[in-house]
Design a protein around this motif. Structure first.
Motif, PDB file in Angstrom:
ATOM      1  N   GLN A 264      -1.634  10.504 -10.343  1.00  9.26           N
ATOM      2  CA  GLN A 264      -1.470   8.986 -10.218  1.00  9.26           C
ATOM      3  C   GLN A 264      -1.318   8.493  -8.957  1.00  9.26           C
ATOM      4  O   GLN A 264      -1.710   7.439  -8.355  1.00  9.26           O
ATOM      5  CB  GLN A 264      -0.599   8.638 -11.219  1.00  9.26           C
ATOM      6  CG  GLN A 264      -0.598   7.045 -11.345  1.00  9.26           C
ATOM      7  CD  GLN A 264       0.250   6.403 -12.501  1.00  9.26           C
ATOM      8  OE1 GLN A 264       1.582   6.685 -12.487  1.00  9.26           O
ATOM      9  NE2 GLN A 264      -0.029   5.966 -13.620  1.00  9.26           N
ATOM     10  N   ASP A 265      -0.438   9.398  -8.407  1.00 10.57           N
ATOM     11  CA  ASP A 265      -0.086   9.088  -6.832  1.00 10.57           C
ATOM     12  C   ASP A 265      -1.249   8.713  -5.847  1.00 10.57           C
ATOM     13  O   ASP A 265      -1.491   7.833  -5.133  1.00 10.57           O
ATOM     14  CB  ASP A 265       0.764   9.995  -6.172  1.00 10.57           C
ATOM     15  CG  ASP A 265       2.315  10.072  -6.563  1.00 10.57           C
ATOM     16  OD1 ASP A 265       2.549   8.935  -7.439  1.00 10.57           O
ATOM     17  OD2 ASP A 265       3.081  10.694  -6.096  1.00 10.57           O
TER      18      ASP A 265
ATOM     19  N   ILE B  30      -6.267   2.978  -4.763  1.00  8.66           N
ATOM     20  CA  ILE B  30      -6.368   1.460  -4.985  1.00  8.66           C
ATOM     21  C   ILE B  30      -5.795   0.613  -4.031  1.00  8.66           C
ATOM     22  O   ILE B  30      -6.281  -0.410  -3.747  1.00  8.66           O
ATOM     23  CB  ILE B  30      -5.533   1.331  -6.411  1.00  8.66           C
ATOM     24  CG1 ILE B  30      -6.021   1.906  -7.493  1.00  8.66           C
ATOM     25  CG2 ILE B  30      -5.070  -0.195  -6.631  1.00  8.66           C
ATOM     26  CD1 ILE B  30      -7.385   1.377  -8.023  1.00  8.66           C
TER      27      ILE B  30
ATOM     28  N   ILE C 286      -3.357   5.738  -7.019  1.00  8.91           N
ATOM     29  CA  ILE C 286      -2.846   4.583  -6.681  1.00  8.91           C
ATOM     30  C   ILE C 286      -3.000   4.199  -5.104  1.00  8.91           C
ATOM     31  O   ILE C 286      -3.064   3.197  -4.566  1.00  8.91           O
ATOM     32  CB  ILE C 286      -1.323   4.485  -7.120  1.00  8.91           C
ATOM     33  CG1 ILE C 286      -1.326   4.351  -8.523  1.00  8.91           C
ATOM     34  CG2 ILE C 286      -0.572   3.172  -6.300  1.00  8.91           C
ATOM     35  CD1 ILE C 286       0.230   4.371  -9.193  1.00  8.91           C
ATOM     36  N   SER C 287      -2.821   5.459  -4.258  1.00  5.85           N
ATOM     37  CA  SER C 287      -2.998   5.385  -2.985  1.00  5.85           C
ATOM     38  C   SER C 287      -4.649   4.957  -2.655  1.00  5.85           C
ATOM     39  O   SER C 287      -4.742   3.871  -1.546  1.00  5.85           O
ATOM     40  CB  SER C 287      -2.856   6.550  -2.419  1.00  5.85           C
ATOM     41  OG  SER C 287      -1.664   7.051  -2.514  1.00  5.85           O
TER      42      SER C 287
ATOM     43  N   ILE D 231      -2.379  -2.572 -11.807  1.00  4.31           N
ATOM     44  CA  ILE D 231      -3.211  -1.433 -11.669  1.00  4.31           C
ATOM     45  C   ILE D 231      -4.312  -1.609 -12.522  1.00  4.31           C
ATOM     46  O   ILE D 231      -4.183  -0.772 -13.933  1.00  4.31           O
ATOM     47  CB  ILE D 231      -2.677   0.069 -11.492  1.00  4.31           C
ATOM     48  CG1 ILE D 231      -1.804   0.091 -10.370  1.00  4.31           C
ATOM     49  CG2 ILE D 231      -3.672   0.863 -11.237  1.00  4.31           C
ATOM     50  CD1 ILE D 231      -2.208  -0.120  -8.950  1.00  4.31           C
TER      51      ILE D 231
ATOM     52  N   ASN E 180       7.043   3.645  -8.630  1.00  2.57           N
ATOM     53  CA  ASN E 180       6.219   3.763  -9.672  1.00  2.57           C
ATOM     54  C   ASN E 180       6.980   4.424 -10.891  1.00  2.57           C
ATOM     55  O   ASN E 180       7.705   5.745 -10.732  1.00  2.57           O
ATOM     56  CB  ASN E 180       5.053   4.613  -9.453  1.00  2.57           C
ATOM     57  CG  ASN E 180       4.107   5.052 -10.766  1.00  2.57           C
ATOM     58  OD1 ASN E 180       4.301   4.391 -11.603  1.00  2.57           O
ATOM     59  ND2 ASN E 180       3.024   5.969 -10.402  1.00  2.57           N
TER      60      ASN E 180
ATOM     61  N   VAL F  79       5.504   2.978  -2.402  1.00  8.96           N
ATOM     62  CA  VAL F  79       5.119   2.512  -3.993  1.00  8.96           C
ATOM     63  C   VAL F  79       6.104   2.998  -4.826  1.00  8.96           C
ATOM     64  O   VAL F  79       6.890   4.273  -4.749  1.00  8.96           O
ATOM     65  CB  VAL F  79       3.787   3.405  -4.489  1.00  8.96           C
ATOM     66  CG1 VAL F  79       3.395   3.059  -5.823  1.00  8.96           C
ATOM     67  CG2 VAL F  79       2.552   3.109  -3.583  1.00  8.96           C
TER      68      VAL F  79
ATOM     69  N   HIS G 153       4.610   7.277  -1.219  1.00  4.23           N
ATOM     70  CA  HIS G 153       5.190   7.380  -2.469  1.00  4.23           C
ATOM     71  C   HIS G 153       6.485   7.724  -2.401  1.00  4.23           C
ATOM     72  O   HIS G 153       6.972   8.900  -1.902  1.00  4.23           O
ATOM     73  CB  HIS G 153       4.311   8.148  -3.716  1.00  4.23           C
ATOM     74  CG  HIS G 153       3.211   7.546  -3.734  1.00  4.23           C
ATOM     75  ND1 HIS G 153       2.761   6.694  -4.994  1.00  4.23           N
ATOM     76  CD2 HIS G 153       2.004   7.926  -3.082  1.00  4.23           C
ATOM     77  CE1 HIS G 153       1.427   6.472  -4.884  1.00  4.23           C
ATOM     78  NE2 HIS G 153       0.927   7.033  -3.735  1.00  4.23           N
TER      79      HIS G 153
ATOM     80  N   VAL H 115       2.947  -1.382 -10.723  1.00  4.65           N
ATOM     81  CA  VAL H 115       3.946  -0.656  -9.808  1.00  4.65           C
ATOM     82  C   VAL H 115       4.474  -1.953  -8.953  1.00  4.65           C
ATOM     83  O   VAL H 115       3.832  -2.698  -8.597  1.00  4.65           O
ATOM     84  CB  VAL H 115       3.113   0.468  -9.090  1.00  4.65           C
ATOM     85  CG1 VAL H 115       2.897   1.461 -10.071  1.00  4.65           C
ATOM     86  CG2 VAL H 115       2.246  -0.166  -8.217  1.00  4.65           C
TER      87      VAL H 115
END
Length: 390
Positions: free
Chosen positions: A294-295, A301, A298-299, A266, A287, A285, A336, A272
């Motif tokens: 952050q969840d 991303i 990242i989703s 990331i 993590n 994910v 997640h 992750v």
């Protein structure tokens, strides 16, 4: 006579009714008494069961701690050798003698220590699978000797790890707590995991394969073109080779598996692990630094890969080999993991956590490690990867 018979029948009927009532009451009383008597017995059984479980867990923990402490001593000795420290202290002693000085006499302690020493051949076989079946250390003394010789030789600057040439500093970074793992660290270690599974021909509890860091990079690089022309987008061979099992080395065809495990970098700030479930069409994910903010980040991303993955499956011919699945083009769902998973405390250890997630999960094992185990994992990974040179 008729009246007498009627009276007798009435008396018999009443007698039968009374007997039936008495029997019913007697049965109820017996059941109640049995239940009253069973309660303390059941309670005692549960108490004994709980106590035995507690004792068993305590014994297992003590045994695991004993193995861990002994392994730590060995790996610390190896690090000293790698760094060229205290070489004079060990001069004239071979590896078996050094290990014996730490663990005591073989005959009295071999069964507990997990080591087997052949004094005639001067070889030490480390039974690390009893402690951690996922990342066994090299078993031959020759591995340790060559590792030490290579790191202490000023004329030997690099070594070949089959897929990557590395300098000595590369290993030192790997074994240093809190140091960020590079793409090459990740790719070489995952290569060893795939190669080991291939050579041992061991099937894991779930049907899966492991990808490399390049897959994530290439998918992200295609995102802009895919957005502009998703319907007629044609995937090049670099990416089509992945579903066909041609890349990375020792990977399996996607049509033969249900799960893909891959490392995700990331923004060069955090690692992750992601499990792509081809059957349920979701990306899970893992993590080591979870938070609600952050969840969500990242989703977002992972959105490009979740959107493009169905198209790659279709164009690679995946569904031709899996006719039981429908060739949908809707994006995969990103989730997640809600359950508690090992979390990092030391900054920079996210890469080691990510690699352990993938190794444990791909082997069908529970995520039973903690932050205190990470330094030992770093040392074990270094030795396992150096074994590729043998």
């Amino acid at each position: 006579m008729e009246k007498t018979e009627v009276v007798e029948n009435m008396v018999k009927s009443q007698i039968n009714t009374v007997q039936a009532d008495i029997q019913a009451e007697f049965k109820v009383t017996r059941v109640e008494k049995r239940e009253v008597m069973d309660k303390p017995v059941k309670s005692h059984i549960e108490t004994v069961k709980t106590e035995l479980q507690a004792e068993f867990k305590a014994e297992i923990k003590a045994l695991r701690d004993e193995f861990t402490n002994k392994l730590d001593v060995i790996t610390d000795l190896l690090v000293h050798l790698i760094q060229g420290k205290n070489e004079k202290e060990w001069e004239g002693k071979d590896i078996p003698e050094r290990i014996t000085s730490v663990f005591g006499d073989y005959e009295s302690g071999a069964a507990k220590s997990g080591f087997r020493m052949d004094r005639n051949s001067k070889k030490v076989t480390h039974q690390l699978q009893k402690v951690n079946q996922l990342s066994p250390l090299p078993s031959e003394e020759q591995i340790v000797r060559q590792f030490s010789a290579w790191t202490s030789n000023p004329n030997a600057s690099r070594c070949n790890l089959e897929i990557f040439d590395t300098p000595k500093e590369w290993f030192m970074d790997l074994m240093t707590s809190g140091t960020w793992l590079s793409d090459s660290h990740v790719d070489v270690f995952l290569y060893t995991v795939r190669k080991r599974a291939n050579l041992q021909s061991q099937s894991s509890s779930q049907c899966c394969t492991i990808l490399d860091t390049a897959f994530w990079s290439w998918m992200n690089g295609r995102w802009e073109d895919f957005q502009n022309n998703s319907k007629s987008c044609k995937w090049d061979s670099d990416l089509r080779d992945y579903p066909l099992g041609k890349s990375p080395k020792y990977a399996r065809r996607w049509s033969e598996v249900d799960h893909l495990y891959l490392p995700i970098n990331i923004n060069n700030q955090h690692w992750v692990a992601v499990c792509a479930d081809i059957i349920r069409r979701k990306l899970t994910v893992y993590n080591s630094m979870r938070s609600a903010t952050q969840d969500e980040f990242i989703s977002n991303i992972l959105k490009p890969m979740a959107t493009m993955l169905p198209s790659l499956l279709v164009q690679s011919g995946f569904y031709e080999h899996r006719p039981e699945l429908s060739p949908l083009i809707t994006p995969f769902k990103v989730v997640h993991l809600a359950d508690n998973i090992p979390q990092q405390i030391v900054s920079g250890d996210c890469g080691v956590f990510m690699l352990n997630y993938i190794e444990y999960l791909s082997s069908g094992r529970p995520l039973s490690f903690v932050q205190a185990d990470i330094q030992l994992f770093r040392k074990k990974m270094a030795l396992e990867m150096f074994a590729l040179t043998m």
